[in-house]
Motif scaffolding. Structure first.
Motif, short mmCIF file in Angstrom:
data_model
loop_
_atom_site.label_atom_id
_atom_site.label_comp_id
_atom_site.label_asym_id
_atom_site.label_seq_id
_atom_site.Cartn_x
_atom_site.Cartn_y
_atom_site.Cartn_z
N VAL A 12 66.28 -36.64 -56.66
CA VAL A 12 66.38 -35.19 -56.54
C VAL A 12 65.34 -34.68 -55.56
O VAL A 12 65.64 -33.88 -54.66
CB VAL A 12 66.23 -34.52 -57.91
N ILE A 13 64.11 -35.17 -55.67
CA ILE A 13 63.04 -34.75 -54.77
C ILE A 13 63.36 -35.16 -53.33
O ILE A 13 63.18 -34.39 -52.39
CB ILE A 13 61.69 -35.32 -55.24
N SER A 15 66.34 -35.65 -52.04
CA SER A 15 67.46 -34.86 -51.50
C SER A 15 66.99 -33.46 -51.10
O SER A 15 67.45 -32.93 -50.09
CB SER A 15 68.59 -34.76 -52.52
N TYR A 16 66.07 -32.88 -51.86
CA TYR A 16 65.52 -31.59 -51.46
C TYR A 16 64.74 -31.73 -50.15
O TYR A 16 64.83 -30.87 -49.27
CB TYR A 16 64.61 -31.01 -52.54
N THR A 19 67.19 -32.02 -47.31
CA THR A 19 67.83 -30.73 -47.06
C THR A 19 66.91 -29.80 -46.28
O THR A 19 67.35 -29.13 -45.34
CB THR A 19 68.25 -30.08 -48.39
N VAL A 20 65.65 -29.75 -46.65
CA VAL A 20 64.69 -28.89 -45.94
C VAL A 20 64.54 -29.35 -44.49
O VAL A 20 64.52 -28.52 -43.57
CB VAL A 20 63.33 -28.90 -46.68
#
Length: 61
Positions: A12-13, A15-16, A19-20
């Motif tokens: 999850v970290i 993927s964030y 994305t950023v």
């Protein structure tokens, strides 16, 4: 730090983070394209728009 989080928290970290980075790259691409187009218009001798909408002169028919 990640040892205390659930097993999928790393994904999850990550993927964030991806994305950023992707959004930042797209914003940078837009800024560079605008600069390139502005320089192209200047070399062609056209005035560069300042972002204000054109106001039509004269009355309505």
């Amino acid at each position: 730090m990640l040892e205390d989080l659930p097993r999928h928290a790393g994904y999850v970290i990550a993927s964030y983070g991806i994305t950023v980075i992707a959004i930042g790259a797209l914003i940078g691409w837009i800024v560079l394209a605008r600069r390139r187009q502005t320089r192209l218009l200047e070399t062609l001798g056209h005035p560069v728009a300042d972002g204000r909408p054109a106001i039509p002169r004269g009355g309505h028919d």
